[in-house]
Design a protein around this motif. Structure first.
Motif, PDB file in Angstrom:
ATOM      1  N   ALA A 114      -7.642  18.205  -6.457  1.00 39.16           N
ATOM      2  CA  ALA A 114      -8.138  16.675  -6.637  1.00 39.16           C
ATOM      3  C   ALA A 114      -9.571  16.693  -5.963  1.00 39.16           C
ATOM      4  O   ALA A 114      -9.497  16.846  -4.689  1.00 39.16           O
ATOM      5  CB  ALA A 114      -7.051  15.719  -6.058  1.00 39.16           C
ATOM      6  N   LEU A 115     -10.303  16.331  -6.650  1.00 41.71           N
ATOM      7  CA  LEU A 115     -11.747  15.820  -6.024  1.00 41.71           C
ATOM      8  C   LEU A 115     -11.979  14.591  -5.007  1.00 41.71           C
ATOM      9  O   LEU A 115     -11.230  13.569  -5.296  1.00 41.71           O
ATOM     10  CB  LEU A 115     -12.835  15.971  -6.896  1.00 41.71           C
ATOM     11  CG  LEU A 115     -12.814  17.025  -7.954  1.00 41.71           C
ATOM     12  CD1 LEU A 115     -14.167  16.990  -8.924  1.00 41.71           C
ATOM     13  CD2 LEU A 115     -12.817  18.359  -7.154  1.00 41.71           C
ATOM     14  N   ARG A 116     -12.585  14.775  -4.016  1.00 41.80           N
ATOM     15  CA  ARG A 116     -12.886  13.662  -3.061  1.00 41.80           C
ATOM     16  C   ARG A 116     -13.874  12.764  -3.770  1.00 41.80           C
ATOM     17  O   ARG A 116     -14.729  12.965  -4.820  1.00 41.80           O
ATOM     18  CB  ARG A 116     -13.824  14.353  -2.162  1.00 41.80           C
ATOM     19  CG  ARG A 116     -13.973  13.068  -0.788  1.00 41.80           C
ATOM     20  CD  ARG A 116     -15.079  13.964  -0.017  1.00 41.80           C
ATOM     21  NE  ARG A 116     -14.703  15.235   0.738  1.00 41.80           N
ATOM     22  CZ  ARG A 116     -13.896  15.027   1.960  1.00 41.80           C
ATOM     23  NH1 ARG A 116     -13.609  13.987   2.520  1.00 41.80           N
ATOM     24  NH2 ARG A 116     -13.207  16.394   2.458  1.00 41.80           N
ATOM     25  N   ASP A 117     -13.696  11.424  -3.483  1.00 40.75           N
ATOM     26  CA  ASP A 117     -14.492  10.252  -4.029  1.00 40.75           C
ATOM     27  C   ASP A 117     -15.849  10.397  -3.167  1.00 40.75           C
ATOM     28  O   ASP A 117     -15.873  10.580  -2.110  1.00 40.75           O
ATOM     29  CB  ASP A 117     -13.778   8.856  -3.917  1.00 40.75           C
ATOM     30  CG  ASP A 117     -12.595   8.952  -4.909  1.00 40.75           C
ATOM     31  OD1 ASP A 117     -12.622   9.291  -5.856  1.00 40.75           O
ATOM     32  OD2 ASP A 117     -11.574   8.165  -4.219  1.00 40.75           O
ATOM     33  N   GLY A 118     -16.996   9.720  -3.830  1.00 39.07           N
ATOM     34  CA  GLY A 118     -17.922   9.381  -2.984  1.00 39.07           C
ATOM     35  C   GLY A 118     -19.016  10.742  -2.869  1.00 39.07           C
ATOM     36  O   GLY A 118     -19.924  10.580  -2.180  1.00 39.07           O
ATOM     37  N   VAL A 119     -18.766  11.720  -3.648  1.00 42.44           N
ATOM     38  CA  VAL A 119     -19.493  13.249  -3.435  1.00 42.44           C
ATOM     39  C   VAL A 119     -20.844  13.033  -4.212  1.00 42.44           C
ATOM     40  O   VAL A 119     -20.743  12.799  -5.586  1.00 42.44           O
ATOM     41  CB  VAL A 119     -18.757  14.360  -3.683  1.00 42.44           C
ATOM     42  CG1 VAL A 119     -19.807  15.617  -3.449  1.00 42.44           C
ATOM     43  CG2 VAL A 119     -17.635  14.538  -2.490  1.00 42.44           C
ATOM     44  N   LYS A 120     -21.923  13.230  -3.927  1.00 35.56           N
ATOM     45  CA  LYS A 120     -23.257  12.797  -4.766  1.00 35.56           C
ATOM     46  C   LYS A 120     -24.109  14.118  -4.290  1.00 35.56           C
ATOM     47  O   LYS A 120     -24.075  14.772  -3.217  1.00 35.56           O
ATOM     48  CB  LYS A 120     -24.057  11.688  -4.109  1.00 35.56           C
ATOM     49  CG  LYS A 120     -23.477  10.367  -4.514  1.00 35.56           C
ATOM     50  CD  LYS A 120     -24.389   9.340  -4.260  1.00 35.56           C
ATOM     51  CE  LYS A 120     -23.888   7.741  -4.571  1.00 35.56           C
ATOM     52  NZ  LYS A 120     -23.743   7.885  -6.293  1.00 35.56           N
TER      53      LYS A 120
END
Length: 519
Positions: A114-120
């Motif tokens: 599950a990927l983290r939110d807010g990664v740019k």
């Protein structure tokens, strides 16, 4: 941040979190400016933001593209630019990075992240599961049929059911595969990584000039708020250790990793030095395919002729741990300590073995050493003197780092070489270079028995059995005398005493995300 050890399979934490019997920061220097605990800096004051520093590195980068880079010296600096689903911790475990959590199926063949939110990414683009699929499919060679990374060779498929989920399917159960997911993730279909690398790490690429420097700057959009503290970092390429030392003294550089012990001890006020084992193996590697090193008796003779204790005392000034195979005591539960004295210095036995190999008068050969590492050059000189006692004449050939990588490591065009092989988070990853078909088996070592044992270690999920396989693999490599395994040399890091928050790892990295300047 959330750790990743509360998972469905109860054996996984014990498998991944190496219980290191030796302290992370051991072997302090006698100098008064040497500290045994790098983590203390973070307790001295509240981290302050701003400023820039210069870090000395001894070698040029081989590739900016993280999927092509072979050199550990490259990965140690690009660690600040790129991230994977997971990342290493200072104690040898794994923690969350781009993935906030993961689960493993009961049969061990499916990993769901599950990927983290807010990664740019550094170009402002949001990271999605498509980027992970692109990056890891490339490393697994799913399109080309040839993996770029041995860690992904067992990957069968990678899918993205939605933007925040990645599912990795394996061909067979593999205990060590989890560490592969620390591999860098880049934007999908991005083709300019070797010119303008883009990652998600705490620092973003600014400039690279071959033979001069790599400059990175603060990633203001980093998903960990407030990190990093520094505005800019320059990794300055200084292959001459004397020039690097003078630059440190004059204030031109702020951090000098892998400084020679005698140099660190010359410094008094204004500097601090950390000295510790580094999960690295220094060895005299034989090209096992080239005569006379294709004869085990010759290889064993050289092992008996080399006095490791003298090298540790004379070259490392006592700051090194003697080893018997290609694994560091840093990975204590996997380390086979019974091999340390397998080849005690025995000149007469060495001569007898040479005679049995048809070389009673000895022979001549060349030790090719990268000039960028004086420590290895000095080791070669000591070994040359030691081998003269058994009638062997060794010539030292120093070459530039790029030449060593191309000719020795990739081309396997050499007789012997002295180098330090960096450690990994899993012992299988370290020892797998001795598998007969391994792309990074630059020693040209082959033993079907070892191949079988490592194949078993790769898939074994019972921790005690896996430890047994890893120890057996070390024994096979040592008894075959695939190389002369010398030591895990301590690494020294010296920095200005205004530098705080520096951390050390059991892998080859320079993590500047926690570093700040005490103003």
């Amino acid at each position: 941040m959330m750790t990743l050890y509360t998972r469905k399979r109860t054996w996984l934490p014990a498998l991944l979190l190496f219980v290191l019997s030796l302290a992370l920061l051991s072997g302090c220097s006698n100098s008064s400016n040497v500290d045994s605990d790098a983590s203390e800096d973070s307790k001295e004051s509240k981290p302050k933001s701003g400023g820039s520093i210069v870090v000395a590195i001894p070698q040029d980068l081989d590739y900016l593209d993280p999927h092509l880079a072979e050199a550990a010296g490259t990965r140690e600096v690009t660690f600040n630019i790129f991230e994977g689903l997971l990342k290493a911790t200072t104690d040898g475990g794994l923690d969350s990075a781009i993935a906030k959590s993961y689960e493993i199926s009961k049969d061990g063949l499916t990993y769901t992240f599950a990927l983290r939110d807010g990664v740019k990414f550094h170009n402002g683009q949001d990271l999605t599961s498509k980027d992970v699929v692109y990056s890891y499919s490339k490393l697994a060679g799913l399109d080309s049929g040839k993996p770029l990374s041995a860690g992904f060779a067992n990957v069968k498929k990678i899918e993205a059911p939605d933007d925040k989920t990645v599912v990795v399917g394996l061909k067979e159960n593999e205990a060590a595969v989890i560490t592969a997911f620390t591999a860098p993730i880049i934007p999908a279909d991005y083709k300019d990584s070797n010119k303008t690398p883009i990652g998600t790490g705490p620092f973003k690429f600014v400039e690279y000039k071959a033979g001069q420097h790599l400059i990175v700057e603060k990633n203001k959009d980093y998903y960990i708020k407030g990190v990093p503290y520094l505005d800019k970092v320059e990794f300055r390429i200084l292959p001459d250790p004397e020039a690097a030392f003078l630059a440190l003294q004059s204030g031109e550089i702020d951090i000098y990793p892998r400084i020679a012990t005698e140099k660190a001890e010359q410094l008094t006020t204004g500097f601090k030095t950390i000295s510790n084992e580094q999960n690295l193996v220094q060895l005299l590697a034989f090209n096992n395919k080239v005569k006379p090193f294709n004869d085990i008796k010759v290889r064993q003779a050289i092992n008996y002729a080399v006095d490791k204790d003298e090298i540790i005392k004379g070259v490392a000034l006592g700051k090194g741990t003697k080893i018997g195979s290609n694994l560091s005591p840093k990975l204590s539960k996997y380390y086979n300590d019974s091999l340390e004295d397998l080849y005690p210095t025995d000149i007469e036995k060495a001569k007898k073995l040479l005679a049995e190999a048809g070389l009673p008068d000895g022979f001549q050969f060349t030790i090719t050493v990268p000039s960028v590492y004086p420590f290895h050059v000095d080791t070669a000189q000591v070994i040359t003197n030691q081998l003269e006692k058994v009638g062997i004449k060794a010539k030292i050939e120093t070459v530039e780092w790029g030449v060593w990588l191309e000719r020795v490591y990739q081309g396997r065009d050499y007789e012997t070489t002295i180098i330090g092989l960096d450690g990994k988070l899993d012992p299988y990853e370290i020892l797998s270079r001795y598998i007969s078909t391994a792309d990074n088996n630059f020693l040209n070592y082959k033993n079907p028995k070892l191949d079988k044992v490592l194949d078993q270690a790769k898939v074994e999920t019972d921790e005690n059995k896996r430890i047994s396989f890893i120890k057996e693999a070390q024994k096979i490599i040592a008894e075959d005398a695939a190389a002369v395994f010398i030591m895990d040399p301590y690494t020294n890091v010296t920095f200005k005493d205004t530098i705080k928050g520096y951390k050390t790892y059991p892998i080859y990295v320079q993590d500047l995300s926690s570093v700040y300047i005490e103003k």
